[in-house]
Every structure is written in C-alpha cells, then in structure tokens.
Scaffold this motif. Structure first.
Motif, short mmCIF file in Angstrom:
data_model
loop_
_atom_site.label_atom_id
_atom_site.label_comp_id
_atom_site.label_asym_id
_atom_site.label_seq_id
_atom_site.Cartn_x
_atom_site.Cartn_y
_atom_site.Cartn_z
N ARG A 174 0.86 -1.18 0.00
CA ARG A 174 0.00 0.00 0.00
C ARG A 174 0.89 1.23 0.00
O ARG A 174 1.81 1.34 0.80
N TRP A 196 -6.62 7.64 6.71
CA TRP A 196 -7.56 6.95 5.83
C TRP A 196 -6.84 5.74 5.25
O TRP A 196 -5.73 5.88 4.71
N MET A 197 -7.45 4.57 5.31
CA MET A 197 -6.91 3.37 4.67
C MET A 197 -7.80 3.09 3.46
O MET A 197 -8.83 2.43 3.55
N LEU A 198 -7.39 3.63 2.34
CA LEU A 198 -8.20 3.60 1.13
C LEU A 198 -7.88 2.38 0.26
O LEU A 198 -6.74 1.93 0.21
N GLU A 199 -8.89 1.88 -0.42
CA GLU A 199 -8.70 0.76 -1.35
C GLU A 199 -8.65 1.22 -2.80
O GLU A 199 -8.10 0.52 -3.64
N ASP A 200 -9.23 2.39 -3.10
CA ASP A 200 -9.24 2.88 -4.47
C ASP A 200 -9.02 4.38 -4.47
O ASP A 200 -9.97 5.13 -4.26
N ARG A 244 -5.34 2.36 -3.60
CA ARG A 244 -4.85 1.66 -2.40
C ARG A 244 -3.73 2.49 -1.77
O ARG A 244 -2.59 2.48 -2.23
N ASN A 282 -2.40 4.44 2.17
CA ASN A 282 -2.48 4.79 3.58
C ASN A 282 -2.16 6.29 3.61
O ASN A 282 -1.01 6.68 3.46
N ASP A 318 2.75 -6.08 3.97
CA ASP A 318 1.90 -6.93 4.79
C ASP A 318 2.65 -7.89 5.71
O ASP A 318 2.02 -8.52 6.56
#
Length: 154
Positions: A3, A38-42, A44, A46, A66
């Motif tokens: 990320r 904010w932990m965003l996926e789109d 991706r 941090n 990870d």
C-alpha cells in the motif's frame, strides 16, 4: 499487497479532515487529537495527516507491506538503490507499532517502508532507540544503523 503511504503535515486538523473526507468520500479510519488516517482501497493508499508543529506539506512518502519478510525484501531493494537505509525496529509512531526502514531519495525526499503489527495508545514513543524527533522520521544520515537491512534483522 503493498500500500502506498503519504503523510502530510497540516496546520488545521479539523479543516483538513473535512476536506479529505469529502475528497475520499469517507471518514478517516483513525482520528486522534493530532492525527487522522484513511486506509483507502481505491486508490490503495495509507493517507495520514498530523499536526506535529512542522511546516504544512508533504512530510514523507512510503510503502506499507503486509509482512516482515516483505519488509526485508524491500530493504534489500533500498540498499541496492544506494542510499543509507536506517532500520527502526519495533517503533511506536502514528498510534501504531511497526518495524520500519527509512531512506532518502536523491532529492532528499524521505521514504518510510514499514510493516505494522499492532496499535499504540500514543502518537510517538520518545524512547524509541532510532527515532530522532516527534514526527517519527529519523534522518538517515544522522542515525547509525544497528544492523544491515540485508541481514533480515528488521
């Protein structure tokens, strides 16, 4: 999956939380008195902001991995890139516990690579052996490495 990480210093946390919450169409995953994330996926990413007393703007960029094995592999790549790599094992920063490696690109932009493995109740632990300031970003030239990234110690 890795990320991308961006950390900005801001002058007004509440105004910045409102702005970025609208931009990202969601509230932050973490909000503290001096920090939001904010932990965003789109995309991706941090994305973190804080009021640490530094000038507003980009504090540092990074890559969050990870696992510890991925951090070691990334450390080897950073070492091959030729900059000083500073390990910061078991760091408390940004209300999290992480193993980290810091470096700078040729322009002096600070890069943090890290694997987070737990939460913390404070933004920063002043007794972290490798940390040099409350912004959780030791200067690679100023901190002596206790181990080489390729050794797998971090």
């Amino acid at each position: 999956m890795n990320r991308f990480h961006v950390h900005l210093n801001v002058s007004n946390l509440d105004d910045s939380i409102r702005f970025y919450s609208q931009l990202f169409a969601r509230a932050p995953a973490v909000v503290k008195g001096d920090y939001a994330k904010w932990m965003l996926e789109d995309p991706r990413v941090n994305f973190a902001i804080s009021t640490t007393g530094r000038a507003p703007g980009i504090d540092h960029l990074g890559i969050q991995v990870d696992s510890g094995d991925e951090l070691v592999a990334l450390g080897r790549r950073l070492d091959a890139a030729g900059s000083t790599v500073v390990p910061e094992p078991d760091a408390t920063c940004c209300y999290a516990r992480s193993d980290k490696m810091w470096t700078e690109d040729p322009q002096g932009t600070r890069w943090e690579t890290f694997h987070t493995f737990g939460d913390a109740v404070t933004y920063y632990a002043a007794d972290d052996a490798c940390s040099t300031d409350a912004a959780c970003r030791p200067a690679p030239a100023a901190v002596q490495s206790r181990c080489a990234p390729a050794s797998g110690c971090c």
